[in-house]
Design a protein around this motif. Structure first.
Motif, PDB file in Angstrom:
ATOM      1  N   ILE A  20       0.858  -1.175   0.000  1.00  0.00           N
ATOM      2  CA  ILE A  20       0.000   0.000   0.000  1.00  0.00           C
ATOM      3  C   ILE A  20       0.894   1.224   0.000  1.00  0.00           C
ATOM      4  CG2 ILE A  20      -1.725   1.286   1.335  1.00  0.00           C
ATOM      5  CD1 ILE A  20      -2.365  -1.515   2.649  1.00  0.00           C
ATOM      6  N   LYS A  21       0.586   2.194  -0.851  1.00  0.00           N
ATOM      7  CA  LYS A  21       1.321   3.457  -0.863  1.00  0.00           C
ATOM      8  C   LYS A  21       0.459   4.507  -0.181  1.00  0.00           C
ATOM      9  CE  LYS A  21       4.446   4.972  -3.175  1.00  0.00           C
ATOM     10  NZ  LYS A  21       5.850   5.218  -3.342  1.00  0.00           N
ATOM     11  N   LEU A  22       0.992   5.105   0.845  1.00  0.00           N
ATOM     12  CA  LEU A  22       0.340   6.203   1.551  1.00  0.00           C
ATOM     13  C   LEU A  22       1.236   7.420   1.376  1.00  0.00           C
ATOM     14  CD1 LEU A  22      -0.535   4.206   4.795  1.00  0.00           C
ATOM     15  CD2 LEU A  22      -2.079   4.774   2.915  1.00  0.00           C
ATOM     16  N   GLY A  23       0.977   8.166   0.333  1.00  0.00           N
ATOM     17  CA  GLY A  23       1.899   9.245  -0.018  1.00  0.00           C
ATOM     18  C   GLY A  23       3.201   8.621  -0.473  1.00  0.00           C
ATOM     19  N   ARG A  24       4.291   8.947   0.220  1.00  0.00           N
ATOM     20  CA  ARG A  24       5.592   8.366  -0.107  1.00  0.00           C
ATOM     21  C   ARG A  24       5.889   7.114   0.707  1.00  0.00           C
ATOM     22  NH1 ARG A  24      10.025  12.884   0.043  1.00  0.00           N
ATOM     23  NH2 ARG A  24      11.151  11.244  -1.009  1.00  0.00           N
ATOM     24  N   LEU A  25       5.014   6.787   1.654  1.00  0.00           N
ATOM     25  CA  LEU A  25       5.243   5.647   2.535  1.00  0.00           C
ATOM     26  C   LEU A  25       4.721   4.355   1.914  1.00  0.00           C
ATOM     27  CD1 LEU A  25       4.090   7.267   5.888  1.00  0.00           C
ATOM     28  CD2 LEU A  25       6.425   7.073   5.017  1.00  0.00           C
ATOM     29  N   VAL A  26       5.487   3.302   2.067  1.00  0.00           N
ATOM     30  CA  VAL A  26       5.083   1.968   1.615  1.00  0.00           C
ATOM     31  C   VAL A  26       4.789   1.140   2.851  1.00  0.00           C
ATOM     32  CG1 VAL A  26       5.841  -0.137   0.447  1.00  0.00           C
ATOM     33  CG2 VAL A  26       6.476   2.102  -0.473  1.00  0.00           C
ATOM     34  N   ARG A  27       3.637   0.484   2.847  1.00  0.00           N
ATOM     35  CA  ARG A  27       3.260  -0.378   3.961  1.00  0.00           C
ATOM     36  C   ARG A  27       2.749  -1.701   3.422  1.00  0.00           C
ATOM     37  NH1 ARG A  27       5.959   2.771   6.029  1.00  0.00           N
ATOM     38  NH2 ARG A  27       5.512   4.136   7.776  1.00  0.00           N
ATOM     39  N   TYR A  28       2.926  -2.739   4.215  1.00  0.00           N
ATOM     40  CA  TYR A  28       2.482  -4.080   3.867  1.00  0.00           C
ATOM     41  C   TYR A  28       1.487  -4.552   4.915  1.00  0.00           C
ATOM     42  CZ  TYR A  28       6.535  -4.196   0.747  1.00  0.00           C
ATOM     43  OH  TYR A  28       7.454  -3.923  -0.232  1.00  0.00           O
ATOM     44  N   ASP A  29       0.312  -4.982   4.467  1.00  0.00           N
ATOM     45  CA  ASP A  29      -0.681  -5.548   5.374  1.00  0.00           C
ATOM     46  C   ASP A  29      -0.259  -6.981   5.673  1.00  0.00           C
ATOM     47  OD1 ASP A  29      -2.938  -6.791   6.523  1.00  0.00           O
ATOM     48  OD2 ASP A  29      -4.295  -5.463   5.445  1.00  0.00           O
ATOM     49  N   VAL A  30      -0.128  -7.314   6.950  1.00  0.00           N
ATOM     50  CA  VAL A  30       0.340  -8.644   7.350  1.00  0.00           C
ATOM     51  C   VAL A  30      -0.526  -9.739   6.738  1.00  0.00           C
ATOM     52  CG1 VAL A  30       0.628 -10.192   9.318  1.00  0.00           C
ATOM     53  CG2 VAL A  30       1.403  -7.843   9.474  1.00  0.00           C
ATOM     54  N   ARG A  31      -1.833  -9.535   6.693  1.00  0.00           N
ATOM     55  CA  ARG A  31      -2.722 -10.565   6.115  1.00  0.00           C
ATOM     56  C   ARG A  31      -2.392 -10.812   4.648  1.00  0.00           C
ATOM     57  NH1 ARG A  31      -8.120  -7.641   7.720  1.00  0.00           N
ATOM     58  NH2 ARG A  31      -6.832  -6.080   6.724  1.00  0.00           N
ATOM     59  N   ASP A  32      -2.134  -9.733   3.885  1.00  0.00           N
ATOM     60  CA  ASP A  32      -1.768  -9.877   2.475  1.00  0.00           C
ATOM     61  C   ASP A  32      -0.441 -10.604   2.322  1.00  0.00           C
ATOM     62  OD1 ASP A  32      -4.051  -8.498   1.723  1.00  0.00           O
ATOM     63  OD2 ASP A  32      -2.998  -6.580   1.463  1.00  0.00           O
ATOM     64  N   VAL A  33       0.501 -10.282   3.184  1.00  0.00           N
ATOM     65  CA  VAL A  33       1.823 -10.916   3.119  1.00  0.00           C
ATOM     66  C   VAL A  33       1.709 -12.410   3.399  1.00  0.00           C
ATOM     67  CG1 VAL A  33       4.101 -11.046   4.198  1.00  0.00           C
ATOM     68  CG2 VAL A  33       3.084  -8.816   3.693  1.00  0.00           C
ATOM     69  N   LEU A  34       0.967 -12.772   4.440  1.00  0.00           N
ATOM     70  CA  LEU A  34       0.815 -14.192   4.776  1.00  0.00           C
ATOM     71  C   LEU A  34       0.111 -14.954   3.653  1.00  0.00           C
ATOM     72  CD1 LEU A  34      -0.099 -13.945   8.559  1.00  0.00           C
ATOM     73  CD2 LEU A  34       2.099 -14.579   7.535  1.00  0.00           C
ATOM     74  N   THR A  35      -0.892 -14.347   3.048  1.00  0.00           N
ATOM     75  CA  THR A  35      -1.575 -14.974   1.911  1.00  0.00           C
ATOM     76  C   THR A  35      -0.596 -15.168   0.765  1.00  0.00           C
ATOM     77  OG1 THR A  35      -3.686 -13.998   2.534  1.00  0.00           O
ATOM     78  CG2 THR A  35      -3.454 -14.720   0.252  1.00  0.00           C
ATOM     79  N   TRP A  36       0.189 -14.145   0.466  1.00  0.00           N
ATOM     80  CA  TRP A  36       1.160 -14.218  -0.620  1.00  0.00           C
ATOM     81  C   TRP A  36       2.192 -15.309  -0.351  1.00  0.00           C
ATOM     82  CZ3 TRP A  36       6.461 -13.319  -0.845  1.00  0.00           C
ATOM     83  CH2 TRP A  36       7.003 -13.210  -2.124  1.00  0.00           C
ATOM     84  N   VAL A  37       2.677 -15.394   0.881  1.00  0.00           N
ATOM     85  CA  VAL A  37       3.671 -16.416   1.236  1.00  0.00           C
ATOM     86  C   VAL A  37       3.084 -17.803   1.035  1.00  0.00           C
ATOM     87  CG1 VAL A  37       4.922 -17.439   3.190  1.00  0.00           C
ATOM     88  CG2 VAL A  37       5.012 -14.981   2.809  1.00  0.00           C
ATOM     89  N   HIS A  38       1.862 -18.035   1.497  1.00  0.00           N
ATOM     90  CA  HIS A  38       1.241 -19.355   1.358  1.00  0.00           C
ATOM     91  C   HIS A  38       0.985 -19.710  -0.103  1.00  0.00           C
ATOM     92  CE1 HIS A  38       0.848 -20.357   5.554  1.00  0.00           C
ATOM     93  NE2 HIS A  38       0.418 -19.134   5.802  1.00  0.00           N
TER      94      HIS A  38
END
Length: 64
Positions: free
Chosen positions: A41-59
């Motif tokens: 997710i981009k919030l202005g210049r900040l990049v953030r990762y939602d833990v739920r999305d990351v875990l889904t992607w890893v699986h």
């Protein structure tokens, strides 16, 4: 209380995710450029990762 008040998303910084996955931050940057890594997710210049999305992607990238 509606469903949205019960959700507490946890967002990670690039550094926090790199530490969690035990990989260089540069790899995450490369993945963003090539659109091959976990959703972010981009919030202005900040990049953030939602833990739920990351875990889904890893699986989804498990082998074996």
């Amino acid at each position: 209380m509606d469903a949205t008040t019960q959700i507490t998303p946890t967002f990670l910084t690039q550094r926090e995710l790199a530490e969690l996955l035990r990989m260089p931050e540069r790899t995450l940057e490369d993945w963003r450029l090539t659109q091959t890594g976990p959703p972010y997710i981009k919030l202005g210049r900040l990049v953030r990762y939602d833990v739920r999305d990351v875990l889904t992607w890893v699986h989804e990238h498990r082998h074996g």
